[in-house]
Design a protein around this motif. Structure first.
Motif, mmCIF file in Angstrom:
data_model
loop_
_atom_site.group_PDB
_atom_site.id
_atom_site.type_symbol
_atom_site.label_atom_id
_atom_site.label_comp_id
_atom_site.label_asym_id
_atom_site.label_seq_id
_atom_site.Cartn_x
_atom_site.Cartn_y
_atom_site.Cartn_z
ATOM 1 N N PRO A 1 108.328 84.703 10.099
ATOM 2 C CA PRO A 1 108.052 86.155 9.851
ATOM 3 C C PRO A 1 107.546 86.136 8.424
ATOM 4 C CG PRO A 1 110.176 86.069 9.864
ATOM 5 C CD PRO A 1 109.863 84.711 10.176
ATOM 6 N N LYS A 2 106.835 87.433 8.012
ATOM 7 C CA LYS A 2 106.520 87.582 6.891
ATOM 8 C C LYS A 2 107.412 87.764 5.850
ATOM 9 C CE LYS A 2 102.212 86.862 7.327
ATOM 10 N NZ LYS A 2 101.741 85.160 7.240
ATOM 11 N N LEU A 3 107.689 87.121 4.939
ATOM 12 C CA LEU A 3 108.716 87.169 4.052
ATOM 13 C C LEU A 3 108.731 88.529 3.120
ATOM 14 C CD1 LEU A 3 111.492 85.682 3.782
ATOM 15 C CD2 LEU A 3 110.577 84.727 1.726
ATOM 16 N N ASN A 4 107.530 89.006 2.596
ATOM 17 C CA ASN A 4 107.408 89.963 1.616
ATOM 18 C C ASN A 4 108.223 91.169 1.825
ATOM 19 O OD1 ASN A 4 105.308 89.690 -0.255
ATOM 20 N ND2 ASN A 4 103.603 90.403 0.859
ATOM 21 N N PRO A 5 108.722 91.884 2.892
ATOM 22 C CA PRO A 5 109.444 93.054 2.854
ATOM 23 C C PRO A 5 110.959 92.364 2.435
ATOM 24 C CG PRO A 5 108.412 92.617 5.010
ATOM 25 C CD PRO A 5 108.436 91.421 4.202
ATOM 26 N N PHE A 6 111.191 91.166 2.213
ATOM 27 C CA PHE A 6 112.467 90.849 1.929
ATOM 28 C C PHE A 6 112.851 90.020 0.559
ATOM 29 C CE2 PHE A 6 111.868 90.597 6.522
ATOM 30 C CZ PHE A 6 112.816 91.596 7.066
ATOM 31 N N LYS A 7 111.627 89.801 -0.160
ATOM 32 C CA LYS A 7 111.863 89.008 -1.408
ATOM 33 C C LYS A 7 112.621 89.698 -2.415
ATOM 34 C CE LYS A 7 107.184 88.293 -1.983
ATOM 35 N NZ LYS A 7 106.030 87.811 -2.401
ATOM 36 N N GLN A 8 112.473 90.753 -2.698
ATOM 37 C CA GLN A 8 113.184 91.692 -3.522
ATOM 38 C C GLN A 8 114.655 91.503 -3.396
ATOM 39 O OE1 GLN A 8 112.159 92.743 -6.453
ATOM 40 N NE2 GLN A 8 114.132 93.515 -7.203
ATOM 41 N N LYS A 9 115.273 91.888 -1.997
ATOM 42 C CA LYS A 9 116.355 91.679 -1.621
ATOM 43 C C LYS A 9 117.276 90.246 -1.850
ATOM 44 C CE LYS A 9 119.990 93.392 0.914
ATOM 45 N NZ LYS A 9 120.407 93.327 2.070
ATOM 46 N N ILE A 10 116.274 89.183 -1.511
ATOM 47 C CA ILE A 10 116.556 88.075 -1.623
ATOM 48 C C ILE A 10 116.676 87.524 -3.382
ATOM 49 C CG2 ILE A 10 116.011 85.490 -1.689
ATOM 50 C CD1 ILE A 10 114.416 86.397 1.192
ATOM 51 N N ASP B 1 115.372 89.339 -14.220
ATOM 52 C CA ASP B 1 114.185 88.658 -14.485
ATOM 53 C C ASP B 1 114.102 87.336 -14.749
ATOM 54 O OD1 ASP B 1 115.724 88.663 -16.752
ATOM 55 O OD2 ASP B 1 114.009 89.208 -18.219
ATOM 56 N N ARG B 2 115.226 86.409 -14.210
ATOM 57 C CA ARG B 2 115.387 85.277 -14.332
ATOM 58 C C ARG B 2 115.288 84.180 -13.195
ATOM 59 N NH1 ARG B 2 117.196 83.689 -19.348
ATOM 60 N NH2 ARG B 2 118.184 85.370 -20.657
ATOM 61 N N VAL B 3 114.983 85.130 -12.083
ATOM 62 C CA VAL B 3 115.047 84.503 -10.832
ATOM 63 C C VAL B 3 113.610 85.123 -10.160
ATOM 64 C CG1 VAL B 3 115.739 84.259 -8.461
ATOM 65 C CG2 VAL B 3 117.271 84.058 -10.381
ATOM 66 N N ASN B 4 112.813 84.306 -9.562
ATOM 67 C CA ASN B 4 111.521 84.574 -8.876
ATOM 68 C C ASN B 4 111.548 83.756 -7.522
ATOM 69 O OD1 ASN B 4 109.009 86.009 -9.475
ATOM 70 N ND2 ASN B 4 108.003 84.059 -8.536
ATOM 71 N N VAL B 5 111.214 84.580 -6.529
ATOM 72 C CA VAL B 5 111.147 84.049 -5.274
ATOM 73 C C VAL B 5 109.590 84.620 -4.811
ATOM 74 C CG1 VAL B 5 111.716 84.539 -2.906
ATOM 75 C CG2 VAL B 5 113.468 84.529 -4.840
ATOM 76 N N LYS B 6 108.983 83.546 -4.303
ATOM 77 C CA LYS B 6 107.568 83.417 -3.832
ATOM 78 C C LYS B 6 107.409 82.903 -2.088
ATOM 79 C CE LYS B 6 105.678 80.878 -6.813
ATOM 80 N NZ LYS B 6 106.545 80.264 -7.628
ATOM 81 N N ALA B 7 106.346 83.409 -1.498
ATOM 82 C CA ALA B 7 106.344 83.083 -0.051
ATOM 83 C C ALA B 7 104.787 82.598 -0.140
ATOM 84 C CB ALA B 7 106.795 84.487 0.728
ATOM 85 N N THR B 8 104.560 81.427 0.832
ATOM 86 C CA THR B 8 103.148 81.132 1.195
ATOM 87 C C THR B 8 103.371 80.652 2.814
ATOM 88 O OG1 THR B 8 101.358 80.070 0.574
ATOM 89 C CG2 THR B 8 103.576 78.950 0.345
#
Ligand code: MG
Length: 162
Positions: free
Chosen positions: A103-112, A125-132
């Motif tokens: 599924p699309k991860l966008n709605p969950f990236k902040q929570k992750i 600000d030390r962790v970044n999560v991207k989806a593609t």
């Protein structure tokens, strides 16, 4: 300073929960594995271990060990964080990518991101999560699996982050 890289893939199968970065994602399939098969958290663990020169996740937590059956991978991440802190490393930053068609991860990236920061005791600000996606190409494009990449930068010093 030291950099590390981590990479992992798990197969999507029926009858499993889909857990990414410790967050349950609603989806009819989940990732197959000995633990909860949290592919993102595994990639992050390997990046951290790699930067510290501490081998890899499979050596620390073998999938033949019953103690790690169905374990929440955030527990493994917490142990990795503790191991690094014990050796005087602090985490400057972690960047990561989850590769999945659905599924699309966008709605969950902040929570992750919040879960990972909380587990490692890091500022947000030390962790970044991207989806593609892979634009439908290959086994990832056919939603047969989910892959993750992670990189991190460690510093020797202060220890205040843990
Ligand atoms: Mg794995």
């Amino acid at each position: 300073m030291r950099i590390g890289i981590g990479y992992d893939v798990h197969r999507l199968v029926e009858g499993r929960k889909l857990i990414l970065g410790g967050v349950k994602i609603p989806y009819p399939k989940g990732l197959e594995g000995h633990s909860d098969a949290d592919v993102l958290t595994h990639a992050i663990c390997d990046a951290l271990l790699g930067a510290a020169g501490e081998r890899d996740l499979g050596e620390h937590f073998p999938d033949t060990d019953a103690r790690y059956k169905e374990i929440c991978s955030l527990e493994l991440l917490k142990e990795v964080g503790g191991l690094l802190a014990g050796k005087g490393w602090t985490i400057e930053n972690i960047d990561s990518v989850v590769v999945m068609e659905t599924p699309k991860l966008n709605p969950f990236k902040q929570k992750i991101k919040e879960k990972i920061c909380e587990t490692l005791g890091l500022d947000s600000d030390r962790v970044n999560v991207k989806a593609t996606t892979t634009e439908g190409l290959g086994y990832l494009g056919r939603s047969e699996a989910v892959a993750s990449y992670a990189v991190c930068l460690l510093k020797k010093g202060d220890g205040f982050l843990f």
